[in-house]
Design a protein around this motif. Structure first.
Motif, PDB file in Angstrom:
ATOM      1  N   THR A   1       0.854  -1.247   0.012  1.00  0.00           N
ATOM      2  CA  THR A   1       0.001  -0.057  -0.035  1.00  0.00           C
ATOM      3  C   THR A   1       0.941   1.331   0.205  1.00  0.00           C
ATOM      4  O   THR A   1       0.690   2.182  -0.770  1.00  0.00           O
ATOM      5  N   LEU A   2       1.897   1.178   0.740  1.00  0.00           N
ATOM      6  CA  LEU A   2       2.899   2.509   0.972  1.00  0.00           C
ATOM      7  C   LEU A   2       3.323   2.807  -0.377  1.00  0.00           C
ATOM      8  O   LEU A   2       3.491   3.889  -0.847  1.00  0.00           O
TER       9      LEU A   2
ATOM     10  N   THR B   1      -6.956   9.224  -1.279  1.00  0.00           N
ATOM     11  CA  THR B   1      -5.817   8.257  -0.869  1.00  0.00           C
ATOM     12  C   THR B   1      -5.501   8.716   0.660  1.00  0.00           C
ATOM     13  O   THR B   1      -5.007   7.784   1.378  1.00  0.00           O
ATOM     14  N   ALA B   2      -5.256  10.058   0.670  1.00  0.00           N
ATOM     15  CA  ALA B   2      -4.651  10.308   2.099  1.00  0.00           C
ATOM     16  C   ALA B   2      -6.027   9.875   3.357  1.00  0.00           C
ATOM     17  O   ALA B   2      -5.499   9.522   4.320  1.00  0.00           O
ATOM     18  N   ASP B   3      -7.304  10.160   3.149  1.00  0.00           N
ATOM     19  CA  ASP B   3      -8.081   9.710   3.865  1.00  0.00           C
ATOM     20  C   ASP B   3      -7.925   8.029   3.993  1.00  0.00           C
ATOM     21  O   ASP B   3      -8.237   7.912   5.221  1.00  0.00           O
ATOM     22  N   GLU B   4      -7.788   7.412   3.008  1.00  0.00           N
ATOM     23  CA  GLU B   4      -7.691   5.755   3.059  1.00  0.00           C
ATOM     24  C   GLU B   4      -6.558   5.594   3.961  1.00  0.00           C
ATOM     25  O   GLU B   4      -6.689   4.511   4.561  1.00  0.00           O
ATOM     26  N   MET B   5      -5.551   6.061   3.857  1.00  0.00           N
ATOM     27  CA  MET B   5      -4.345   5.556   4.615  1.00  0.00           C
ATOM     28  C   MET B   5      -3.755   6.617   5.726  1.00  0.00           C
ATOM     29  O   MET B   5      -2.867   6.352   6.224  1.00  0.00           O
ATOM     30  N   GLU B   6      -4.842   7.311   6.144  1.00  0.00           N
ATOM     31  CA  GLU B   6      -4.401   8.407   7.309  1.00  0.00           C
ATOM     32  C   GLU B   6      -3.810   7.372   8.547  1.00  0.00           C
ATOM     33  O   GLU B   6      -4.679   6.551   8.937  1.00  0.00           O
ATOM     34  N   PRO B   7      -2.827   7.903   8.961  1.00  0.00           N
ATOM     35  CA  PRO B   7      -2.239   6.850  10.123  1.00  0.00           C
ATOM     36  C   PRO B   7      -2.438   7.341  11.502  1.00  0.00           C
ATOM     37  O   PRO B   7      -2.859   8.791  11.708  1.00  0.00           O
ATOM     38  N   ARG B   8      -2.292   6.502  12.242  1.00  0.00           N
ATOM     39  CA  ARG B   8      -2.391   6.970  13.533  1.00  0.00           C
ATOM     40  C   ARG B   8      -1.025   7.466  14.169  1.00  0.00           C
ATOM     41  O   ARG B   8       0.203   6.625  14.287  1.00  0.00           O
ATOM     42  N   VAL B   9      -0.894   8.962  14.208  1.00  0.00           N
ATOM     43  CA  VAL B   9       0.325   9.491  14.058  1.00  0.00           C
ATOM     44  C   VAL B   9       1.361   8.943  15.203  1.00  0.00           C
ATOM     45  O   VAL B   9       2.559   8.981  15.319  1.00  0.00           O
ATOM     46  N   SER B  10       0.763   8.677  16.376  1.00  0.00           N
ATOM     47  CA  SER B  10       1.560   8.484  17.659  1.00  0.00           C
ATOM     48  C   SER B  10       2.282   7.052  17.292  1.00  0.00           C
ATOM     49  O   SER B  10       3.405   6.648  18.056  1.00  0.00           O
TER      50      SER B  10
ATOM     51  N   GLN C   1       5.004   5.960   6.611  1.00  0.00           N
ATOM     52  CA  GLN C   1       3.492   6.059   6.396  1.00  0.00           C
ATOM     53  C   GLN C   1       2.913   7.550   6.815  1.00  0.00           C
ATOM     54  O   GLN C   1       2.354   8.224   6.028  1.00  0.00           O
ATOM     55  N   ILE C   2       3.573   8.132   7.853  1.00  0.00           N
ATOM     56  CA  ILE C   2       3.620   9.613   8.201  1.00  0.00           C
ATOM     57  C   ILE C   2       4.022  10.582   7.011  1.00  0.00           C
ATOM     58  O   ILE C   2       3.256  11.459   6.412  1.00  0.00           O
TER      59      ILE C   2
END
Length: 419
Positions: free
Chosen positions: A204-205, A234-243, A249-250
């Motif tokens: 995916t990345l 695409t950003a919405d689909e792969m939005e990461p948990r930033v922490s 990914q970020i």
């Protein structure tokens, strides 16, 4: 439709939106911060720069896309040089297709191991980063063919996934190079294939990195609404948990947010652009430094890149003082970049073109030439492919009252500007 008819359609679009807004030509010129003569020229069928259309759209309160003409393109009169130079890349990307798959030529080498092709891709990318475009063009056909052969030779699921990943990387580099040299149709083919290969391989990345590249291509083609939609989804689909997310990914999520912001800003949608810049700033803060990784993805992103793109917004709206105020301040200062890391050479060079344009807008031609000459020293091939560099140089030549300096003459010749 002839080019005259296409210009007429654009003129009609601008005139109709101006009248709906209740503006005279003089009032529109004042609101857009352009000359009344320029507005008259557009409405009489002249061909304006895209930057002029941004300004008119902002003043009229419409999207830039609403002003674009939709007629047939002008005839291509001389594509000979690029057609011939890219012939081998074209053959590798788009071989003839018949009723059966192509049969390997007699004596053709067996498929190269994936790690060998990866090394060749990395070497070619290093050449790309150092502005050696001719060397990249010579290597890409062999890399692409080797990657194609690797995919064709492997039937097992795991072997095929590895081969598809390698081919995706080959197509990513090819698409990136072709976009840079403005061969957009070939670039679209390469990037779309990269995305499909990465999806099939389950990476995916890498696929999202292909979307970043395709969004850049759409921006280059002034397809702002499509760019915003693609990058945003695409950003919405792969939005990461930033922490908890990995830096890669970020970084890719941040790059997608930058593409949304750039498209929205150019399409006169400042609220959308502002929100996307906020998301990119969140990603940049989470990283803390510029993140570069051309192994699992193809991006450089961090606080410096995010700030440069925010400064680019100021350039788009014609805030020359704002560009110069922020261009060497904070994270963009020498001290700031020492702490946060260096951006990609292409992003940095584009930022310095914004600085050069700001100097020209304020009449500081000496400072503009200083920036252009620096780019010619560090990135001579890159700058030749930049329309903004030609605009800046053309403005310098237009307003120069005295005899041209040697640097000015040499720069004009390097950029192919005559007259």
């Amino acid at each position: 439709m002839s080019s005259d008819a296409m210009s007429s359609e654009l003129a009609d679009n601008v005139r109709n939106h101006r009248r709906r807004a209740g503006f005279s030509q003089e009032r529109l010129a004042e609101a857009a911060r352009v000359s009344p003569a320029l507005v008259r020229k557009v409405e009489q069928g002249g061909t304006p720069r895209v930057e002029t259309l941004y300004a008119l759209a902002r003043a009229l309160g419409v999207t830039t896309s609403a002003l674009f003409a939709t007629g047939a393109p002008e005839p291509v009169r001389d594509d000979g040089p690029n057609h011939l130079r890219l012939m081998e890349i074209r053959r590798a990307l788009m071989p003839p297709v018949g009723l059966k798959e192509a049969v390997a030529a007699a004596g053709e080498s067996p498929p190269s191991p994936a790690q060998v092709i990866r090394r060749e891709i990395a070497d070619a990318h290093a050449l790309y980063q150092t502005d050696r475009y001719d060397s990249v063009a010579k290597r890409l056909p062999g890399i692409t063919r080797a990657a194609e052969t690797a995919v064709s030779a492997h039937d097992g699921d795991e072997e095929r996934r590895r081969a598809l990943d390698v081919r995706a990387q080959a197509f990513l580099l090819t698409g990136k190079y072709l976009t840079q040299v403005r061969q957009y149709d070939l670039a679209y083919y390469a990037l779309s294939q990269a995305i499909r290969d990465a999806r099939e391989a389950g990476h995916t990345l890498t696929a999202a990195t292909g979307v970043v590249g395709l969004s850049w291509l759409l921006l280059r083609q002034d397809r702002f609404d499509e760019c915003e939609s693609l990058a945003g989804a695409t950003a919405d689909e792969m939005e990461p948990r930033v922490s908890t997310a990995a830096p890669g990914q970020i970084a890719v999520w941040g790059e997608l947010s930058l593409r949304v912001a750039s498209a929205a800003m150019r399409d006169n949608r400042p609220d959308t652009a502002r929100e996307a810049r906020r998301m990119a700033s969140t990603a940049a803060s989470a990283l803390g430094v510029e993140h570069t990784d051309f192994g699992s993805h193809w991006t450089t992103f961090g606080p410096v890149t995010a700030e440069m793109k925010a400064v680019e917004d100021l350039s788009l709206i014609g805030d020359a003082h704002g560009v110069l105020r922020r261009s060497d301040d904070g994270v963009l200062s020498r001290k700031g970049m020492k702490a946060a890391g260096k951006p990609s050479s292409n992003n940095w060079d584009r930022h310095r073109l914004d600085v050069a344009r700001a100097h020209v807008m304020l009449g500081s031609h000496h400072d503009a030439m200083h920036e252009l000459n620096a780019l010619r020293r560090t990135s001579p091939e890159w700058v030749r492919h930049q329309a903004m560099a030609r605009y800046v140089m053309a403005d310098v030549l237009h307003h120069r009252k005295r005899t041209l300096t040697k640097d000015m003459r040499e720069m004009a010749a390097h950029l192919g500007i005559t007259g």
